[in-house]
Design a protein around this motif. Structure first.
Motif, PDB file in Angstrom:
ATOM      1  N   MET A   1       0.837  -1.166   0.000  1.00 58.79           N
ATOM      2  CA  MET A   1       0.000   0.000   0.000  1.00 58.79           C
ATOM      3  C   MET A   1       0.891   1.241   0.000  1.00 58.79           C
ATOM      4  SD  MET A   1      -2.874   1.288   2.742  1.00 58.79           S
ATOM      5  CE  MET A   1      -3.685  -0.285   2.675  1.00 58.79           C
ATOM      6  N   LEU A   2       0.758   2.061  -1.024  1.00 59.23           N
ATOM      7  CA  LEU A   2       1.501   3.303  -1.120  1.00 59.23           C
ATOM      8  C   LEU A   2       0.837   4.338  -0.223  1.00 59.23           C
ATOM      9  CD1 LEU A   2       2.000   3.418  -4.993  1.00 59.23           C
ATOM     10  CD2 LEU A   2       3.495   2.403  -3.260  1.00 59.23           C
ATOM     11  N   VAL A   3       1.661   5.159   0.447  1.00 59.68           N
ATOM     12  CA  VAL A   3       1.134   6.165   1.364  1.00 59.68           C
ATOM     13  C   VAL A   3       1.850   7.489   1.158  1.00 59.68           C
ATOM     14  CG1 VAL A   3       0.425   4.488   3.134  1.00 59.68           C
ATOM     15  CG2 VAL A   3       2.731   5.453   3.204  1.00 59.68           C
ATOM     16  N   ASP A   4       1.184   8.567   1.600  1.00 63.60           N
ATOM     17  CA  ASP A   4       1.844   9.872   1.591  1.00 63.60           C
ATOM     18  C   ASP A   4       2.530  10.083   2.939  1.00 63.60           C
ATOM     19  OD1 ASP A   4      -0.119  10.687   3.438  1.00 63.60           O
ATOM     20  OD2 ASP A   4      -1.224  11.869   1.956  1.00 63.60           O
ATOM     21  N   ARG A   5       3.198  11.218   3.106  1.00 59.45           N
ATOM     22  CA  ARG A   5       3.956  11.473   4.341  1.00 59.45           C
ATOM     23  C   ARG A   5       3.072  11.535   5.581  1.00 59.45           C
ATOM     24  NH1 ARG A   5       9.081  12.015   3.430  1.00 59.45           N
ATOM     25  NH2 ARG A   5       9.899  12.877   1.513  1.00 59.45           N
ATOM     26  N   ALA A   6       1.783  11.808   5.409  1.00 54.12           N
ATOM     27  CA  ALA A   6       0.846  11.842   6.533  1.00 54.12           C
ATOM     28  C   ALA A   6       0.267  10.456   6.827  1.00 54.12           C
ATOM     29  CB  ALA A   6      -0.276  12.838   6.251  1.00 54.12           C
ATOM     30  N   GLY A   7       0.695   9.437   6.052  1.00 52.70           N
ATOM     31  CA  GLY A   7       0.219   8.078   6.289  1.00 52.70           C
ATOM     32  C   GLY A   7      -1.129   7.769   5.673  1.00 52.70           C
TER      33      GLY A   7
ATOM     34  N   GLU B   1      14.028   3.919  -7.096  1.00 52.55           N
ATOM     35  CA  GLU B   1      13.006   4.961  -6.920  1.00 52.55           C
ATOM     36  C   GLU B   1      11.868   4.371  -6.096  1.00 52.55           C
ATOM     37  OE1 GLU B   1      13.429   8.067  -7.951  1.00 52.55           O
ATOM     38  OE2 GLU B   1      15.363   7.524  -8.833  1.00 52.55           O
ATOM     39  N   THR B   2      12.129   4.064  -4.853  1.00 47.82           N
ATOM     40  CA  THR B   2      11.162   3.390  -3.998  1.00 47.82           C
ATOM     41  C   THR B   2      10.186   4.395  -3.392  1.00 47.82           C
ATOM     42  OG1 THR B   2      12.759   1.665  -3.472  1.00 47.82           O
ATOM     43  CG2 THR B   2      10.914   1.921  -1.966  1.00 47.82           C
ATOM     44  N   PRO B   3       8.890   4.255  -3.701  1.00 50.55           N
ATOM     45  CA  PRO B   3       7.913   5.157  -3.089  1.00 50.55           C
ATOM     46  C   PRO B   3       7.662   4.764  -1.622  1.00 50.55           C
ATOM     47  CG  PRO B   3       6.791   3.527  -4.427  1.00 50.55           C
ATOM     48  CD  PRO B   3       8.271   3.299  -4.616  1.00 50.55           C
ATOM     49  N   LEU B   4       7.222   5.725  -0.833  1.00 46.88           N
ATOM     50  CA  LEU B   4       6.863   5.450   0.551  1.00 46.88           C
ATOM     51  C   LEU B   4       5.693   4.469   0.567  1.00 46.88           C
ATOM     52  CD1 LEU B   4       7.323   6.107   3.564  1.00 46.88           C
ATOM     53  CD2 LEU B   4       5.675   7.983   3.291  1.00 46.88           C
ATOM     54  N   HIS B   5       5.845   3.392   1.331  1.00 45.18           N
ATOM     55  CA  HIS B   5       4.787   2.390   1.395  1.00 45.18           C
ATOM     56  C   HIS B   5       4.680   1.830   2.807  1.00 45.18           C
ATOM     57  CE1 HIS B   5       8.483   0.207   0.314  1.00 45.18           C
ATOM     58  NE2 HIS B   5       7.975  -0.813   0.973  1.00 45.18           N
TER      59      HIS B   5
ATOM     60  N   GLU C   1      15.020   1.306   0.542  1.00 46.82           N
ATOM     61  CA  GLU C   1      13.865   0.940   1.375  1.00 46.82           C
ATOM     62  C   GLU C   1      13.282   2.266   1.841  1.00 46.82           C
ATOM     63  OE1 GLU C   1      12.224  -1.703   2.303  1.00 46.82           O
ATOM     64  OE2 GLU C   1      13.549  -3.415   2.557  1.00 46.82           O
ATOM     65  N   HIS C   2      11.973   2.443   1.707  1.00 48.69           N
ATOM     66  CA  HIS C   2      11.314   3.688   2.114  1.00 48.69           C
ATOM     67  C   HIS C   2       9.948   3.298   2.657  1.00 48.69           C
ATOM     68  CE1 HIS C   2      10.021   8.028   0.931  1.00 48.69           C
ATOM     69  NE2 HIS C   2      10.375   7.937   2.195  1.00 48.69           N
ATOM     70  N   GLU C   3       9.886   3.159   3.985  1.00 51.15           N
ATOM     71  CA  GLU C   3       8.689   2.566   4.577  1.00 51.15           C
ATOM     72  C   GLU C   3       8.148   3.347   5.760  1.00 51.15           C
ATOM     73  OE1 GLU C   3       9.518  -2.067   3.381  1.00 51.15           O
ATOM     74  OE2 GLU C   3      10.052  -1.444   5.411  1.00 51.15           O
ATOM     75  N   LEU C   4       6.838   3.403   5.816  1.00 51.40           N
ATOM     76  CA  LEU C   4       6.106   3.784   7.011  1.00 51.40           C
ATOM     77  C   LEU C   4       5.888   2.451   7.704  1.00 51.40           C
ATOM     78  CD1 LEU C   4       4.593   5.745   8.780  1.00 51.40           C
ATOM     79  CD2 LEU C   4       2.640   5.540   7.235  1.00 51.40           C
ATOM     80  N   CYS C   5       6.535   2.260   8.845  1.00 55.44           N
ATOM     81  CA  CYS C   5       6.765   0.913   9.353  1.00 55.44           C
ATOM     82  C   CYS C   5       6.468   0.790  10.858  1.00 55.44           C
ATOM     83  CB  CYS C   5       8.223   0.574   9.055  1.00 55.44           C
ATOM     84  SG  CYS C   5       8.703  -1.101   9.361  1.00 55.44           S
ATOM     85  N   PRO C   6       5.193   0.756  11.270  1.00 57.61           N
ATOM     86  CA  PRO C   6       4.888   0.559  12.686  1.00 57.61           C
ATOM     87  C   PRO C   6       5.596  -0.689  13.233  1.00 57.61           C
ATOM     88  CG  PRO C   6       2.921   1.209  11.516  1.00 57.61           C
ATOM     89  CD  PRO C   6       3.980   0.941  10.473  1.00 57.61           C
ATOM     90  N   VAL C   7       5.967  -0.613  14.505  1.00 58.01           N
ATOM     91  CA  VAL C   7       6.749  -1.669  15.144  1.00 58.01           C
ATOM     92  C   VAL C   7       5.901  -2.375  16.200  1.00 58.01           C
ATOM     93  CG1 VAL C   7       8.834  -2.172  16.477  1.00 58.01           C
ATOM     94  CG2 VAL C   7       8.873  -0.392  14.710  1.00 58.01           C
ATOM     95  N   TYR C   8       5.997  -3.712  16.205  1.00 59.55           N
ATOM     96  CA  TYR C   8       5.205  -4.559  17.091  1.00 59.55           C
ATOM     97  C   TYR C   8       6.082  -5.458  17.949  1.00 59.55           C
ATOM     98  CZ  TYR C   8       1.071  -3.262  14.452  1.00 59.55           C
ATOM     99  OH  TYR C   8       0.042  -2.551  13.887  1.00 59.55           O
ATOM    100  N   ARG C   9       5.520  -5.856  19.101  1.00 60.71           N
ATOM    101  CA  ARG C   9       6.147  -6.862  19.968  1.00 60.71           C
ATOM    102  C   ARG C   9       5.243  -8.083  19.967  1.00 60.71           C
ATOM    103  NH1 ARG C   9       5.684  -5.423  25.952  1.00 60.71           N
ATOM    104  NH2 ARG C   9       3.523  -5.601  25.296  1.00 60.71           N
TER     105      ARG C   9
END
Length: 187
Positions: A1-7, A22-26, A108-116
């Motif tokens: 899923m591609l996203v903008d800077r605001a997610g 040319e990796t888009p934010l995803h 690598e260009h990711e909006l990447c929430p982190v989980y435990r």
């Protein structure tokens, strides 16, 4: 899923087209698996991976399918990559994002929430994804990562200091609210 800077979601693209020069934010996720002793499961990425092959990193990373909740994607990928059955994944860093460039120019260009994820089961790595695994006491790992004594992926190197801020015992970290997730990642 591609996203903008605001997610916010912008659309979708095949995984093969979102890891290049040319990796888009995803949207993606990272997860840290712990056992009952507070050891973290590290994985060495398979040598044939496109991004950071043969590099040690956190337990599991991946991408959700369109419409899939991130915590479900974490559980799905843990099963596929490590043969682990997890009941749940706790959100820790809801808005983590990074951009990293390999020596060959792949980004690598990711909006990447982190989980435990907490588990009490043996690991069965999928060789298509994972070259090796290593259980390491969290404090030992965190100190080594923070002090540059352990070669790890760039996203993991950025995540560890943020996780350290949550407290010394990873088994007692308080989960973040799902409301803090970027819009494209909210259930």
């Amino acid at each position: 899923m591609l996203v903008d800077r605001a997610g916010r979601a912008l659309g979708t693209a095949p995984k093969t087209s979102v890891h290049g020069r040319e990796t888009p934010l995803h949207l993606a996720f990272s997860s840290y698996v712990f056992d009952g002793e507070g050891r973290v499961l590290l994985t060495k990425r398979a040598d044939h991976k496109i991004t950071w092959p043969g590099v040690w990193t956190n337990s599991c990373c991946g991408h959700p399918m369109p419409g899939e909740a991130l915590d479900h994607a974490v559980v799905r990928r843990l099963s596929y990559e490590l043969g682990l059955v997890a009941e749940r994944a706790d959100l820790l860093l809801p808005d983590f994002s990074y951009r990293a460039v390999m020596a060959n120019g792949i980004v690598e260009h990711e909006l990447c929430p982190v989980y435990r994820v907490l588990v009490d089961a043996p690991v069965a790595p999928n060789p298509d994804e994972v070259g090796e695994t290593w259980w390491m006491p969290w404090k030992e790992f965190a100190d080594a990562a923070r002090n540059g004594l352990l070669a790890i992926s760039p996203w993991c190197r950025e995540q560890v200091p943020l996780l350290i801020e949550l407290g010394s015992d990873p088994l007692t970290w308080a989960p973040a609210s799902l409301d803090e997730l970027p819009p494209a990642a909210r259930p």
